[in-house]
Design a protein around this motif. Sequence first.
Motif, PDB file in Angstrom:
ATOM      1  N   LEU A 185      53.993   7.739  39.112  1.00 47.99           N
ATOM      2  CA  LEU A 185      55.429   7.503  38.955  1.00 47.99           C
ATOM      3  C   LEU A 185      55.967   6.633  40.085  1.00 47.99           C
ATOM      4  CD1 LEU A 185      56.456  11.129  37.953  1.00 47.99           C
ATOM      5  CD2 LEU A 185      56.673   9.132  36.486  1.00 47.99           C
ATOM      6  N   MET A 186      55.553   6.943  41.309  1.00 47.07           N
ATOM      7  CA  MET A 186      56.045   6.199  42.471  1.00 47.07           C
ATOM      8  C   MET A 186      55.619   4.732  42.439  1.00 47.07           C
ATOM      9  SD  MET A 186      57.952   7.886  44.535  1.00 47.07           S
ATOM     10  CE  MET A 186      58.394   9.571  44.963  1.00 47.07           C
ATOM     11  N   SER A 187      54.501   4.448  41.803  1.00 43.33           N
ATOM     12  CA  SER A 187      53.992   3.076  41.776  1.00 43.33           C
ATOM     13  C   SER A 187      54.923   2.126  41.024  1.00 43.33           C
ATOM     14  CB  SER A 187      52.602   3.038  41.144  1.00 43.33           C
ATOM     15  OG  SER A 187      52.661   3.317  39.746  1.00 43.33           O
ATOM     16  N   HIS A 188      55.862   2.664  40.268  1.00 45.91           N
ATOM     17  CA  HIS A 188      56.793   1.839  39.492  1.00 45.91           C
ATOM     18  C   HIS A 188      57.982   1.361  40.319  1.00 45.91           C
ATOM     19  CE1 HIS A 188      55.450   2.739  35.165  1.00 45.91           C
ATOM     20  NE2 HIS A 188      54.555   3.288  35.966  1.00 45.91           N
ATOM     21  N   TYR A 189      58.095   1.812  41.573  1.00 49.17           N
ATOM     22  CA  TYR A 189      59.320   1.552  42.328  1.00 49.17           C
ATOM     23  C   TYR A 189      59.031   1.006  43.725  1.00 49.17           C
ATOM     24  CZ  TYR A 189      61.021   4.317  38.490  1.00 49.17           C
ATOM     25  OH  TYR A 189      61.283   4.757  37.219  1.00 49.17           O
ATOM     26  N   ASP A 190      60.013   0.284  44.252  1.00 48.56           N
ATOM     27  CA  ASP A 190      59.979  -0.172  45.635  1.00 48.56           C
ATOM     28  C   ASP A 190      60.273   1.036  46.516  1.00 48.56           C
ATOM     29  OD1 ASP A 190      60.463  -1.179  48.149  1.00 48.56           O
ATOM     30  OD2 ASP A 190      61.985  -2.625  47.517  1.00 48.56           O
ATOM     31  N   ARG A 191      59.263   1.519  47.244  1.00 44.98           N
ATOM     32  CA  ARG A 191      59.398   2.770  47.982  1.00 44.98           C
ATOM     33  C   ARG A 191      60.404   2.672  49.124  1.00 44.98           C
ATOM     34  NH1 ARG A 191      53.344   5.312  47.902  1.00 44.98           N
ATOM     35  NH2 ARG A 191      53.921   5.954  50.018  1.00 44.98           N
ATOM     36  N   SER A 192      60.749   1.462  49.529  1.00 40.54           N
ATOM     37  CA  SER A 192      61.757   1.322  50.587  1.00 40.54           C
ATOM     38  C   SER A 192      63.155   1.656  50.078  1.00 40.54           C
ATOM     39  CB  SER A 192      61.742  -0.099  51.150  1.00 40.54           C
ATOM     40  OG  SER A 192      62.229  -1.030  50.190  1.00 40.54           O
ATOM     41  N   ARG A 193      63.291   1.811  48.745  1.00 45.83           N
ATOM     42  CA  ARG A 193      64.590   2.136  48.149  1.00 45.83           C
ATOM     43  C   ARG A 193      64.661   3.591  47.657  1.00 45.83           C
ATOM     44  NH1 ARG A 193      65.824  -1.847  43.442  1.00 45.83           N
ATOM     45  NH2 ARG A 193      67.729  -0.568  43.427  1.00 45.83           N
ATOM     46  N   VAL A 194      63.582   4.350  47.789  1.00 46.40           N
ATOM     47  CA  VAL A 194      63.492   5.668  47.156  1.00 46.40           C
ATOM     48  C   VAL A 194      63.857   6.793  48.124  1.00 46.40           C
ATOM     49  CG1 VAL A 194      61.924   7.328  46.049  1.00 46.40           C
ATOM     50  CG2 VAL A 194      61.758   4.879  45.497  1.00 46.40           C
ATOM     51  N   VAL A 195      64.568   7.779  47.608  1.00 45.67           N
ATOM     52  CA  VAL A 195      64.778   9.069  48.262  1.00 45.67           C
ATOM     53  C   VAL A 195      64.282  10.143  47.297  1.00 45.67           C
ATOM     54  CG1 VAL A 195      66.459  10.726  49.142  1.00 45.67           C
ATOM     55  CG2 VAL A 195      66.791   8.295  49.556  1.00 45.67           C
ATOM     56  N   ILE A 196      63.567  11.140  47.811  1.00 47.86           N
ATOM     57  CA  ILE A 196      63.078  12.235  46.982  1.00 47.86           C
ATOM     58  C   ILE A 196      64.040  13.410  47.079  1.00 47.86           C
ATOM     59  CG2 ILE A 196      61.239  13.935  46.651  1.00 47.86           C
ATOM     60  CD1 ILE A 196      59.278  11.834  47.746  1.00 47.86           C
ATOM     61  N   LYS A 197      64.494  13.909  45.935  1.00 49.80           N
ATOM     62  CA  LYS A 197      65.303  15.130  45.881  1.00 49.80           C
ATOM     63  C   LYS A 197      64.448  16.223  45.292  1.00 49.80           C
ATOM     64  CE  LYS A 197      68.764  18.055  45.632  1.00 49.80           C
ATOM     65  NZ  LYS A 197      67.921  19.238  45.369  1.00 49.80           N
ATOM     66  N   ARG A 198      64.064  17.168  46.144  1.00 51.66           N
ATOM     67  CA  ARG A 198      63.159  18.218  45.694  1.00 51.66           C
ATOM     68  C   ARG A 198      63.909  19.276  44.885  1.00 51.66           C
ATOM     69  NH1 ARG A 198      59.019  20.391  49.968  1.00 51.66           N
ATOM     70  NH2 ARG A 198      60.906  21.023  51.067  1.00 51.66           N
ATOM     71  N   HIS A 199      63.301  19.682  43.770  1.00 56.27           N
ATOM     72  CA  HIS A 199      63.851  20.773  42.968  1.00 56.27           C
ATOM     73  C   HIS A 199      63.904  22.034  43.822  1.00 56.27           C
ATOM     74  CE1 HIS A 199      63.941  23.998  39.942  1.00 56.27           C
ATOM     75  NE2 HIS A 199      64.405  23.097  39.096  1.00 56.27           N
ATOM     76  N   PRO A 200      64.944  22.875  43.660  1.00 58.85           N
ATOM     77  CA  PRO A 200      65.060  24.071  44.504  1.00 58.85           C
ATOM     78  C   PRO A 200      63.836  24.992  44.470  1.00 58.85           C
ATOM     79  CG  PRO A 200      67.121  23.683  43.361  1.00 58.85           C
ATOM     80  CD  PRO A 200      66.138  22.681  42.820  1.00 58.85           C
ATOM     81  N   ARG A 201      63.066  24.982  43.374  1.00 62.57           N
ATOM     82  CA  ARG A 201      61.875  25.846  43.315  1.00 62.57           C
ATOM     83  C   ARG A 201      60.581  25.087  43.598  1.00 62.57           C
ATOM     84  NH1 ARG A 201      60.604  27.337  38.737  1.00 62.57           N
ATOM     85  NH2 ARG A 201      62.218  26.477  37.383  1.00 62.57           N
ATOM     86  N   ASP A 202      60.682  23.831  43.919  1.00 66.34           N
ATOM     87  CA  ASP A 202      59.495  23.000  44.176  1.00 66.34           C
ATOM     88  C   ASP A 202      59.107  23.122  45.651  1.00 66.34           C
ATOM     89  OD1 ASP A 202      57.524  21.110  44.264  1.00 66.34           O
ATOM     90  OD2 ASP A 202      58.776  19.437  43.603  1.00 66.34           O
ATOM     91  N   THR A 203      57.875  23.538  45.922  1.00 67.85           N
ATOM     92  CA  THR A 203      57.431  23.734  47.307  1.00 67.85           C
ATOM     93  C   THR A 203      56.425  22.683  47.756  1.00 67.85           C
ATOM     94  OG1 THR A 203      55.668  25.261  46.617  1.00 67.85           O
ATOM     95  CG2 THR A 203      57.813  26.233  47.163  1.00 67.85           C
ATOM     96  N   MET A 204      56.260  21.597  46.995  1.00 60.49           N
ATOM     97  CA  MET A 204      55.296  20.573  47.379  1.00 60.49           C
ATOM     98  C   MET A 204      55.730  19.859  48.663  1.00 60.49           C
ATOM     99  SD  MET A 204      52.984  20.912  45.113  1.00 60.49           S
ATOM    100  CE  MET A 204      53.478  22.639  45.269  1.00 60.49           C
ATOM    101  N   ASP A 205      54.747  19.480  49.482  1.00 58.58           N
ATOM    102  CA  ASP A 205      55.008  18.830  50.769  1.00 58.58           C
ATOM    103  C   ASP A 205      55.053  17.311  50.582  1.00 58.58           C
ATOM    104  OD1 ASP A 205      55.317  18.148  53.377  1.00 58.58           O
ATOM    105  OD2 ASP A 205      53.364  18.882  54.064  1.00 58.58           O
TER     106      ASP A 205
END
Length: 345
Positions: free
Chosen positions: A248-268
């Motif tokens: 999924l990330m490969s589709h975007y310019d990572r310098s423009r991305v912010v990750i919003k973690r789901h409240p139950r998502d514990t991935m690092d």
Amino acid sequence: MEVGKNDITNVCITFSLYGLMQYLLLVDEDTARRRTFYFFGDGINKAIRDRLPSEYFSTCPSPGLKEAVKRRLRKAVFRWLKYRRYPFLKTAKLYAQDWLYPSMLIGSRSYSLLSDSPLFLDWNMKADCRLYQRQMKEKESMAGRIKMMLYGPLSVMNYGNNNQCRRFYLTALNDTPVQQGKETCVRSLEEMWASADESHRRFVMEVFDIDEHSLPQDEGRDILFITQPWVDDEILTLSECRTLTDRLMSHYDRSRVVIKRHPRDTMDYASWYPDIPCQDKVVNLELLMMLGYRPKKVVTISSSVVDFLPESIEVDWYDTHVHEKIFRLCGNTVQPRRRVNRVAL
């Protein structure tokens, strides 16, 4: 926060931040702060639980036989000893999400159903929805009848699909068979937030430990990637989740991305993508938006939050077909009502 048991007029049973935020805005500040006792599952993290008079029960899948036995014993306590342990359950007004086992605290009393997203009934309780069909089939089965006899009707017939649910509190219009003949009150989170006074708003922000400084600060990072708890919900393995997220990330310019973690998502995600800021505050995107946050684009597989977003925000929607396990277990019922870009991997 301590509340005297004689002061309790309301009980809130919720398993998601969405339901909690709805309840905190639905009632007045004094009732939410001093006259409500809360029952929470794992969808509400400890820091938030500790700011409210509450009790917590693990609602994650039971890890092994020992924990499964403990949970069955806990259910028996809920069924037969709840009034002894929580006498206020006999008289308090009950506001609840009714689909996980702590909802057995409702017993045989009537209650009002809280929301889990704007369209959660449309996605789960229409006649062609998997969950609705599964409930109706289980109700008629021998196993379902035994389950209801042991644990009560809500153990099978939930999401308001029973005679005990008298009122639906929704944040958007839904139209499902389970609402027929029952009172439905529709009021969006934005409407409730706008009508709350400054003290009430501050209280809500204190509960979620958020202020204006909690918003993403870099205006150049205008693409918000919303995660979902695929690993925590035991749908994908850690490796499968990482591979899917990389694609999924490969589709975007990572310098423009912010990750919003789901409240139950514990991935690092910070270790996976050290070059991408991760919004780790355990808070609803809805609250961030009401405080003024506005990304240009939101990217998601199938997060229900997109129907809350204004049309001015572009949405890339990948759908549950991105992985066979996600599609097999979740189906394709959750579909946005608003305009989205349907993107394929």
